[in-house]
Design an enzyme around this catalytic site. Structure first.
Site, PDB file in Angstrom:
ATOM      1  N   ASP A  80      15.676  52.176  29.027  1.00  0.00           N
ATOM      2  CA  ASP A  80      16.387  52.996  28.033  1.00  0.00           C
ATOM      3  C   ASP A  80      17.726  53.373  28.652  1.00  0.00           C
ATOM      4  OD1 ASP A  80      17.472  54.960  26.439  1.00  0.00           O
ATOM      5  OD2 ASP A  80      15.587  56.002  26.080  1.00  0.00           O
ATOM      6  N   THR A 128      21.415  51.822  34.484  1.00  0.00           N
ATOM      7  CA  THR A 128      20.028  51.794  34.983  1.00  0.00           C
ATOM      8  C   THR A 128      19.734  50.455  35.662  1.00  0.00           C
ATOM      9  OG1 THR A 128      19.390  53.208  33.124  1.00  0.00           O
ATOM     10  CG2 THR A 128      17.606  52.073  34.274  1.00  0.00           C
ATOM     11  N   ASP A 173      18.066  55.333  37.534  1.00  0.00           N
ATOM     12  CA  ASP A 173      19.427  55.523  37.001  1.00  0.00           C
ATOM     13  C   ASP A 173      20.444  55.547  38.149  1.00  0.00           C
ATOM     14  OD1 ASP A 173      18.453  55.622  34.450  1.00  0.00           O
ATOM     15  OD2 ASP A 173      18.491  57.808  34.293  1.00  0.00           O
ATOM     16  N   TRP A 210      11.735  56.484  36.116  1.00  0.00           N
ATOM     17  CA  TRP A 210      10.671  56.163  35.167  1.00  0.00           C
ATOM     18  C   TRP A 210      10.092  54.812  35.588  1.00  0.00           C
ATOM     19  CZ3 TRP A 210       7.865  56.971  30.732  1.00  0.00           C
ATOM     20  CH2 TRP A 210       7.525  55.852  29.962  1.00  0.00           C
ATOM     21  N   TRP A 243      17.587  60.607  34.558  1.00  0.00           N
ATOM     22  CA  TRP A 243      16.957  60.752  35.874  1.00  0.00           C
ATOM     23  C   TRP A 243      17.944  61.154  36.954  1.00  0.00           C
ATOM     24  CZ3 TRP A 243      12.139  61.339  35.007  1.00  0.00           C
ATOM     25  CH2 TRP A 243      11.526  60.660  33.952  1.00  0.00           C
TER      26      TRP A 243
HETATM   27  N1  ABN Z   1      17.435  57.085  31.855  1.00  0.00           N
HETATM   28  C1  ABN Z   1      18.569  56.781  31.046  1.00  0.00           C
HETATM   29  C2  ABN Z   1      19.071  57.974  30.300  1.00  0.00           C
HETATM   30  C3  ABN Z   1      20.173  58.656  30.770  1.00  0.00           C
HETATM   31  C4  ABN Z   1      20.659  59.751  30.079  1.00  0.00           C
HETATM   32  C5  ABN Z   1      20.023  60.156  28.930  1.00  0.00           C
HETATM   33  C6  ABN Z   1      18.925  59.447  28.443  1.00  0.00           C
HETATM   34  C7  ABN Z   1      18.440  58.351  29.146  1.00  0.00           C
END
Ligand code: ABN
Length: 185
Positions: A85, A173, A129, A110, A161
């Site tokens: 994500d 990410t 991240d 995650w 994260w």
């Molecule tokens: N883990 C990615 C992310 C970053 C910021 C906000 C939502 C998702």
């Protein structure tokens, strides 16, 4: 006197013919101009088929260029991105597993489980991240396999994260394999 009448006759005839000729030419020009003006307004809104342009620009679910063969590490449907994500670091100056220069890996992450089609095994993939630079904005993927709603915090992946790092600014990410899932076929 007779010659005066025939002169006037000829004069009137010539003028009428010229007027008729000019009128029809002018009306043709007016018609063409109206057509040009009207098409300038209507043609851009006609429904053109732009699917080929969308494919050329890489429009298959977010990340990367269009591909005919197996997905690569800049495509959202690449196997190890099954539960990502965020923006793929491989499109942001890093790689699938390394943060771009100037950014730092998050201290928490995650972990998802993705099947590698090459060997049929399930792998644990850490979606870490990269923090400390402004959001990359390229190759956004939201595959979310195994993600659960936000009220179940421990199993929800729509989380920044970078929150535990010195800089909580999210950049992109990376997807690092951290193990093989037990009992995987
Ligand atoms: N883990 C990615 C992310 C970053 C910021 C906000 C939502 C998702």
């Amino acid at each position: 006197m007779k010659s005066l009448f025939s002169f006037l006759d000829g004069f009137a005839e010539r003028r009428s013919r010229r007027l008729a000729q000019q009128t029809s030419r002018r009306s043709l020009l007016v018609g063409l101009s109206k057509l040009m003006v009207a098409s300038a307004f209507t043609l851009p809104v006609l429904p053109f088929d732009r699917t080929s342009q969308a494919h050329a620009a890489g429009g298959h679910g977010g990340g990367g260029a269009a591909h005919k063969g197996a997905p690569t590490d800049t495509d959202c449907d690449y196997w190890r991105y099954c539960s990502v994500d965020g923006f793929l670091c491989s499109c942001c100056g890093g790689s699938a597993t390394t943060c771009p220069p100037g950014s730092t890996a998050s201290k928490v992450a995650w972990v998802g489980t993705c099947r590698n089609p090459a060997d049929g095994k399930d792998y644990l993939v850490s979606y870490t991240d990269c923090c400390g630079r402004t959001p990359c904005g390229r190759c956004f993927c939201n595959t979310n396999h195994g993600d659960r709603p936000g009220y179940r915090l421990g199993v929800h992946n729509d989380v920044n994260w970078c929150m535990a790092n010195d800089s909580s600014v999210y950049h992109c990410t990376v997807s690092v394999i951290v193990g093989v899932a037990e009992g995987a076929s």
